[in-house]
Write an enzyme that holds these catalytic residues in place. Sequence first.
Site, mmCIF file in Angstrom:
data_model
loop_
_atom_site.group_PDB
_atom_site.id
_atom_site.type_symbol
_atom_site.label_atom_id
_atom_site.label_comp_id
_atom_site.label_asym_id
_atom_site.label_seq_id
_atom_site.Cartn_x
_atom_site.Cartn_y
_atom_site.Cartn_z
ATOM 1 N N ASP A 21 0.836 -1.206 0.000
ATOM 2 C CA ASP A 21 0.000 0.000 0.000
ATOM 3 C C ASP A 21 0.871 1.257 0.000
ATOM 4 O O ASP A 21 1.986 1.259 0.524
ATOM 5 C CB ASP A 21 -0.922 -0.025 1.240
ATOM 6 C CG ASP A 21 -2.079 0.956 1.107
ATOM 7 O OD1 ASP A 21 -2.347 1.418 -0.020
ATOM 8 O OD2 ASP A 21 -2.718 1.255 2.132
ATOM 9 N N HIS A 39 2.512 3.418 -9.027
ATOM 10 C CA HIS A 39 2.327 1.985 -9.303
ATOM 11 C C HIS A 39 3.531 1.433 -10.077
ATOM 12 O O HIS A 39 3.996 0.328 -9.814
ATOM 13 C CB HIS A 39 1.034 1.746 -10.082
ATOM 14 C CG HIS A 39 -0.207 2.136 -9.328
ATOM 15 N ND1 HIS A 39 -0.419 1.762 -8.014
ATOM 16 C CD2 HIS A 39 -1.300 2.863 -9.678
ATOM 17 C CE1 HIS A 39 -1.590 2.248 -7.608
ATOM 18 N NE2 HIS A 39 -2.140 2.923 -8.599
ATOM 19 N N LEU A 133 10.686 -20.616 -4.829
ATOM 20 C CA LEU A 133 9.756 -19.706 -4.132
ATOM 21 C C LEU A 133 8.462 -19.626 -4.921
ATOM 22 O O LEU A 133 8.483 -19.486 -6.142
ATOM 23 C CB LEU A 133 10.396 -18.307 -4.038
ATOM 24 C CG LEU A 133 9.501 -17.140 -3.598
ATOM 25 C CD1 LEU A 133 9.126 -17.250 -2.131
ATOM 26 C CD2 LEU A 133 10.196 -15.798 -3.829
ATOM 27 N N ARG A 196 -4.910 -1.675 8.862
ATOM 28 C CA ARG A 196 -6.135 -2.433 8.619
ATOM 29 C C ARG A 196 -5.823 -3.555 7.638
ATOM 30 O O ARG A 196 -4.778 -3.581 6.999
ATOM 31 C CB ARG A 196 -7.252 -1.518 8.107
ATOM 32 C CG ARG A 196 -6.906 -0.726 6.864
ATOM 33 C CD ARG A 196 -8.117 0.092 6.362
ATOM 34 N NE ARG A 196 -7.709 1.024 5.314
ATOM 35 C CZ ARG A 196 -7.480 2.332 5.509
ATOM 36 N NH1 ARG A 196 -7.619 2.864 6.701
ATOM 37 N NH2 ARG A 196 -7.106 3.104 4.494
#
Length: 249
Positions: A21, A39, A133, A196
Amino acid sequence: MDYRALIDPVKTPKHIAIIMDGNGRWAKQKFARNRIFGHHNGVKAVRKTTEACRQIGVQYLTLYAFSTENWNRPSTEVNALMALLVQALEKEINDLEKNGIQLKAIGNLGDLPKATREKLEEGIYRTRNNKKLVLTLALSYSSRWELSNAIRQIAEDSKAGIIEPAAINDELISSYLETRDLPDPELLIRTSGEQRISNYMLWQIAYSELYFTKTLWPDFNEEQLYKAVWDYQQRERRFGKISEQITAK
Ligand code: IPE
Ligand code: IPE
Ligand code: MG
């Protein structure tokens, strides 16, 4: 501090989940450039984080890249994100293939534009045998969407006599989730200072350690990942027991 050197290889989390975020705020800070610029720079952080996880032997990395709720953003941003995914995958698939990284995706992939879905499928196919991975992208994902699907499927299978209602337990429910092939994450990281969960892996994080950092996602890097893992390793995970039970050998 050199956090990498402080990491205990015996206690490395198997699975790290990240809520990436802060891309928009990062772009704003950089001379008010548009959010898409953030982004684009977020992709670099994905690269660094994946490499850091590979270096310390994390086996699963699951990144929240686009939520069900993110479809409600302005269409210019949604379209740019979908195009960016194609571009980033095009650029990275070769390296993923070469570096032993297996690409996976969870979420309502049918919602993605065709070009994005196809690139994703190509990446998943080309890396399917990689073992170092597992890198899972959560795309058009939300936990309540996932749980609703799982509950619907369990109800149908129960009606069809495939499962007994009495057999419904933690393990069975987990096996109906998008993450059925992944262990629960030991560590959940969220960047950008928000504290959150935003509809991410609600079932799977029942006992995850939570790590919040103010760093905005495009600034996240290897050192930050090592710091989060080190912080995680300082904690005592009691799973409801008392400390003495955990330390007693
Ligand atoms: C995270 O950054 C990326 C996505 C949700 C796709 P944001 O775009 O949410 O950036 P902020 O939170 O607005 O700064
Ligand atoms: C959560 O970030 C979703 C992703 C990181 C993909 P958001 O920026 O969408 O979350 P909220 O709206 O701040 O809760
Ligand atoms: Mg955000």
